[in-house]
Design an enzyme around this catalytic site. Structure first.
Site, PDB file in Angstrom:
ATOM      1  N   SER A  12      -5.530 -40.368  27.439  1.00 18.42           N
ATOM      2  CA  SER A  12      -4.086 -40.536  27.316  1.00 18.42           C
ATOM      3  C   SER A  12      -3.754 -41.484  26.157  1.00 18.42           C
ATOM      4  O   SER A  12      -4.245 -41.295  25.047  1.00 18.42           O
ATOM      5  CB  SER A  12      -3.505 -41.021  28.653  1.00 18.42           C
ATOM      6  OG  SER A  12      -2.115 -40.785  28.725  1.00 18.42           O
ATOM      7  N   ASP A  36      -1.596 -30.022  33.225  1.00 14.99           N
ATOM      8  CA  ASP A  36      -1.196 -31.399  32.929  1.00 14.99           C
ATOM      9  C   ASP A  36       0.318 -31.502  32.902  1.00 14.99           C
ATOM     10  O   ASP A  36       0.986 -30.799  32.147  1.00 14.99           O
ATOM     11  CB  ASP A  36      -1.778 -31.796  31.560  1.00 14.99           C
ATOM     12  CG  ASP A  36      -1.737 -33.288  31.299  1.00 14.99           C
ATOM     13  OD1 ASP A  36      -0.773 -33.942  31.726  1.00 14.99           O
ATOM     14  OD2 ASP A  36      -2.667 -33.795  30.640  1.00 14.99           O
ATOM     15  N   HIS A  74      -3.549 -34.554  34.495  1.00 23.80           N
ATOM     16  CA  HIS A  74      -3.674 -35.527  33.418  1.00 23.80           C
ATOM     17  C   HIS A  74      -4.858 -36.466  33.617  1.00 23.80           C
ATOM     18  O   HIS A  74      -5.233 -37.181  32.688  1.00 23.80           O
ATOM     19  CB  HIS A  74      -2.371 -36.338  33.290  1.00 23.80           C
ATOM     20  CG  HIS A  74      -2.273 -37.107  32.005  1.00 23.80           C
ATOM     21  ND1 HIS A  74      -2.291 -36.497  30.770  1.00 23.80           N
ATOM     22  CD2 HIS A  74      -2.159 -38.439  31.756  1.00 23.80           C
ATOM     23  CE1 HIS A  74      -2.188 -37.411  29.819  1.00 23.80           C
ATOM     24  NE2 HIS A  74      -2.119 -38.596  30.386  1.00 23.80           N
TER      25      HIS A  74
END
Length: 389
Positions: free
Chosen positions: A187, A314, A342
């Protein structure tokens, strides 16, 4: 200095990072990949991780019920996205949910993985990945970035990406000159990985971006989400998720979603036990690092091979947004995880591990080594390797 974490009974102090080696269950697993964990072993791992996370959370003075009122839902943002096959050199995708093939350790450029968590997370989130990589004979190290995990720095005091990434940079700085690592960033941790590529390209064998902010020169991590979140100026004026750690009359210092939004955005395929772990472990996200433009050069950042792992279910960084990232800043290879949210280190740990082992086995282009093949032969060899993924 950052903290390294592994959910195993034994720990070792190595420099400023704590590194674990799996000695659990009293049996050494094969260096070529051990058997799948039994349900009892999985349950024990979960219990160990949750107990440690609660202990760390309370040590840091946290409250089990700490939340902020996050207001409006973000569910409008992330619908199912389409994916394309466009990428550097038309390298094929690796779409996988299968078990990893045996790994030949002697052929690896490096056995060391450095795991860089995403926003709000800490080294604790990698406990499954650490276990799987160690079982394969690799050497994973997970770091807490500044103000994350059990690093007690107040997130409201983090003013730059350099501040936030300091544990990673310190680790690379102390790494011997003849050693290299594979960086894995999740991320917004992708920005810290990119920053490290610019600072220490010769110490990094490969960089892996796990549904991460693989930004270009002059781009901010926030820009990756800007199409869904609106412009930065509007977001900073209207967002209900901002934290004003220095007072309402000062600029916002952080970002924090509430429990239901975290579940919907990050954990839509994650087991409930791992969501419980995250609920007691996640911390506010420092805002300054994701609002900072990165300066990346071809001479440094551009010399390290990059790989991107897409997650196809996601809700935080949609498949369309991930496709845009790889289209605008093409990596050397792209892998995809079906059914991964995610946080595939929770939702699809076996699939993630298979991809990481594949990436670890990709050899450096022979043209970069003395007395080896031409650039054209190197390109052909690289495509052949990717085709086997």
């Amino acid at each position: 200095m950052g903290n390294a974490f592994a959910c195993m009974p034994r720990k070792e102090q190595r420099g400023a990072a704590l590194v674990s080696r799996s000695k659990r269950m009293g049996s050494a697993r094969s260096a070529r990949g051990g058997p799948k964990l039994t349900p009892a072993e999985e349950e024990l791992l979960h219990r160990q991780a949750l107990a440690m996370a609660i202990h760390q959370h309370l040590d840091a003075g946290g409250s089990m019920s700490r939340r902020i009122d996050a207001g409006a839902s973000l569910s409008r943002r992330m619908g199912p996205g389409s994916t394309s096959s466009r990428r550097r050199g038309d390298l094929p995708d690796s779409v996988t949910n299968a078990k990893p093939a045996p790994i030949v350790l002697e052929n690896l450029e490096t056995k060391k993985f450095v795991l860089v968590h995403g926003e709000g997370f800490g080294a604790w989130c990698w406990y499954k990945t650490i276990s799987h990589l160690e079982e394969a004979g690799l050497d994973p190290v997970a770091l807490d970035l500044t103000g994350s995990g059990i690093d007690h720095t107040d997130t409201n005091s983090i003013a730059t990406l350099a501040d936030y990434s300091k544990p990673l940079i310190d680790y690379l700085d102390k790494l011997p000159e003849d050693e290299k690592v594979i960086l894995l960033g999740h991320s917004c941790g992708g920005a810290s990985v990119s920053y490290a590529l610019e600072k220490y390209p010769k110490k990094i064998s490969k960089a892996v971006f796990l549904t991460a902010t693989m930004v270009k020169d002059g781009q901010r991590p926030f820009d990756v989400f800007s199409e869904e979140l609106r412009s930065a100026d509007v977001f900073l004026q209207e967002s209900q998720f901002l934290v004003y750690g220095n007072g309402k009359d000062k600029p916002p210092t952080g970002l924090m979603f509430d429990k239901q939004q975290i579940k919907g955005l990050y954990f839509n395929q994650t087991p409930s036990k791992d969501m419980a772990l995250a609920a007691v472990s996640m911390r506010p996200i420092p805002l300054a690092p994701i609002m900072e433009k990165l300066s990346l050069t071809p001479e440094n950042y551009g010399t390290v091979r990059r790989y991107f792992i897409q997650t196809l279910d996601d809700h935080m960084l949609s498949p369309d947004a991930q496709e845009k990232l790889v289209r605008e800043n093409p990596p050397d290879g792209i892998f995809k995880i079906k059914g991964g949210d995610h946080c595939p280190f929770f939702s699809k740990p076996q699939s993630l591990n298979k991809i990481l082992l594949e990436i670890a086995q990709i050899q450096a282009p022979s043209a970069l080594l003395p007395g080896k093949a031409s650039a054209e032969e190197t390109a052909a060899a690289t495509e052949a390797v990717a085709a086997k993924s």
